[in-house]
Structures are given as structure tokens and as C-alpha cells.
Design a protein around this motif. Structure first.
Motif, PDB file in Angstrom:
ATOM      1  N   PRO A   1       0.816  -1.229   0.000  1.00  0.00           N
ATOM      2  CA  PRO A   1       0.000   0.000   0.000  1.00  0.00           C
ATOM      3  C   PRO A   1       0.847   1.275   0.000  1.00  0.00           C
ATOM      4  CG  PRO A   1      -0.814  -1.571   1.628  1.00  0.00           C
ATOM      5  CD  PRO A   1       0.506  -2.078   1.168  1.00  0.00           C
TER       6      PRO A   1
ATOM      7  N   ASP B   1       2.046   1.997  -3.460  1.00  0.00           N
ATOM      8  CA  ASP B   1       0.982   2.625  -4.255  1.00  0.00           C
ATOM      9  C   ASP B   1       0.961   4.134  -4.022  1.00  0.00           C
ATOM     10  OD1 ASP B   1       0.013   0.373  -5.555  1.00  0.00           O
ATOM     11  OD2 ASP B   1      -1.368  -0.141  -3.942  1.00  0.00           O
ATOM     12  N   LYS B   2       1.101   4.542  -2.781  1.00  0.00           N
ATOM     13  CA  LYS B   2       1.121   5.971  -2.453  1.00  0.00           C
ATOM     14  C   LYS B   2       2.335   6.649  -3.085  1.00  0.00           C
ATOM     15  CE  LYS B   2      -1.120   5.313   2.058  1.00  0.00           C
ATOM     16  NZ  LYS B   2      -0.935   5.423   3.525  1.00  0.00           N
TER      17      LYS B   2
ATOM     18  N   ASP C   1       1.809   7.147  -6.788  1.00  0.00           N
ATOM     19  CA  ASP C   1       0.933   8.288  -7.046  1.00  0.00           C
ATOM     20  C   ASP C   1       1.705   9.603  -6.929  1.00  0.00           C
ATOM     21  OD1 ASP C   1      -1.210   6.618  -7.451  1.00  0.00           O
ATOM     22  OD2 ASP C   1      -2.013   6.841  -5.413  1.00  0.00           O
TER      23      ASP C   1
ATOM     24  N   CYS D   1       7.350   1.430  -9.129  1.00  0.00           N
ATOM     25  CA  CYS D   1       6.682   1.206  -7.853  1.00  0.00           C
ATOM     26  C   CYS D   1       5.406   0.380  -8.026  1.00  0.00           C
ATOM     27  CB  CYS D   1       6.346   2.526  -7.165  1.00  0.00           C
ATOM     28  SG  CYS D   1       7.788   3.412  -6.546  1.00  0.00           S
ATOM     29  N   ARG D   2       4.650   0.666  -9.099  1.00  0.00           N
ATOM     30  CA  ARG D   2       3.419  -0.090  -9.329  1.00  0.00           C
ATOM     31  C   ARG D   2       3.704  -1.552  -9.658  1.00  0.00           C
ATOM     32  NH1 ARG D   2       1.621   4.943 -12.086  1.00  0.00           N
ATOM     33  NH2 ARG D   2       0.157   5.955 -10.664  1.00  0.00           N
TER      34      ARG D   2
ATOM     35  N   ALA E   1       4.472  -3.278  -6.383  1.00  0.00           N
ATOM     36  CA  ALA E   1       3.296  -3.439  -5.521  1.00  0.00           C
ATOM     37  C   ALA E   1       2.378  -4.536  -6.038  1.00  0.00           C
ATOM     38  CB  ALA E   1       2.553  -2.103  -5.421  1.00  0.00           C
TER      39      ALA E   1
END
Length: 210
Positions: free
Chosen positions: A160, A163-164, A167, A206-207, A210
Motif C-alpha cells: 500500500p 501505491d502511495k 501516485d 513502484c506499481r 506493488a
């Protein structure tokens, strides 16, 4: 009270009340700028010790390590995994050398515990930290493998947050869309790209993780 330990650079007196050895002492003399020890987050050390134990068992099975030393090393690893010897890992987080010194610090603590278990004293006469505990392991392999092992249990919490972070990088990609820079890749010519594209790559990385 002290003992004499040797390495390829010579020999040193090591206080006899510690389980680390000569190579750890050498690094302690030239590091410490951050003031935070690697062992503050013990997951890396735990993973390294688990790998040392597995290696000792495997080396015993193939006949590369005699049963007496192998059993002493696995016994020592179990002791270290309890956390009782965390104060024997004094090295600072900021170091050079790809954490070779962390690998050797772990080898020395295990080696001295195993040596003491077999002989009643610390030292290198029965179990050597490099010859028997490390036994040909490359820091470039074992530290990166340990990093994977210590990150795995944290993935549920980490995903999680990634994910932040993705973004946040994506927002920067838009903000920096018109900033031109030079991109360098090994053995290829420099090509122009935008700083936004670069941050877009960070977001995608990063995605994927994750």
C-alpha cells in the motif's frame, strides 16, 4: 583480557569479551558517521544468519564441511537468532564496500560462538569465520539475497505504501513534463528526455513492485 586474531592485513588484539573480530574492529575505526547501527533494524542480520545456517547444513551434506564444525555453526546460528547477541553487531549503516563488513561481522560472531562451543574459548583455531562460516560466499550474492528474504515478510505492509509513492511520482511526472534533461545509459549515446518521463518511470517501477 584480549585475544589475537589475524586476517590478510595482519593481526590485532581483540577484546575477549566480544564475539566480533578483527575485520569488524577495522571497520569500526573508519565508520560511524551516521550514528545508527545496521542492527537497529535486525531483519537483515536475521536473514544472513538463517542463510549461514542453511549453508553449513548444505556444506555438511556435500562433504565440504565436517560434521563437528557444521553442527557447531548451526548451534551458533540458533543462538544468534534469539537476539541475545544483537549487541555484537556494532557497525554503522553508512559504509562502503557493499556491506562486506556486515557479512564478515556476522561470520565472526557465529565463528567465535561456534569456536567457544567446541573449545571453551573464542578464536579462529577450530572454526574460522571466513574458511568455515563464510566458506566462499560472495557478499554481492548473500547480502542481496538476505535483503530479499527480509523484505518478503513486510510485503503486505509495503505494497500500500508503494501505491502511495507511485501516485506521488506520477504527480511529479506531470509537474516536470516540460523539463528537458539528458539521459545516459551505459554504452549508448546520450538522448534527451523530460524529467517528467523519468519520474513516470519511477511511478511505473513502484506499481510493478506493488
Amino acid at each position: 583480557m584480549s585475544r589475537i586474531e589475524k586476517d590478510c592485513l595482519g593481526q590485532m588484539e581483540v577484546p575477549d569479551d566480544v564475539y566480533y573480530g578483527i575485520q569488524t574492529l577495522r571497520v569500526m575505526g573508519v565508520s560511524g558517521i551516521l550514528g545508527e547501527k545496521v542492527i537497529k533494524y535486525p531483519y537483515l542480520h536475521r536473514a544472513l544468519v538463517q542463510m549461514k545456517k542453511a549453508a553449513a547444513l548444505a556444506n555438511k551434506e556435500i562433504g565440504a564441511l565436517d560434521e563437528r564444525r557444521a553442527e557447531a555453526i548451526t548451534w551458533a546460528c540458533d543462538k544468534v537468532l534469539t537476539g541475545k547477541y544483537d549487541d555484537q553487531f556494532p557497525l554503522d549503516m553508512f559504509q562502503g564496500g557493499g556491506y562486506t563488513c556486515v557479512n564478515m561481522n556476522v561470520n565472526e560472531v557465529i565463528g567465535n560462538l561456534a569456536n567457544e562451543h567446541l573449545t571453551g574459548h573464542k578464536g579462529q583455531d577450530e572454526v574460522h569465520p571466513n574458511t568455515h562460516v563464510n566458506m566462499g560466499q560472495s557478499t554481492n550474492d548473500i547480502v542481496t539475497s538476505a535483503e530479499h528474504l527480509c523484505i518478503y515478510p513486510a510485503l503486505d505492509k509495503l505494497a500500500p505504501e508503494l501505491d502511495k509513492l507511485a501516485d506521488a511520482f506520477a504527480k511529479k511526472a506531470i509537474e516536470f513534463a516540460d523539463v528537458i534533461k539528458v539521459g545516459r545509459t551505459c554504452l549508448q549515446d546520450a538522448v534527451p528526455l523530460t524529467l517528467g518521463q523519468e519520474f513516470g518511470g519511477y511511478a511505473e517501477f513502484c506499481r510493478r513492485q506493488a
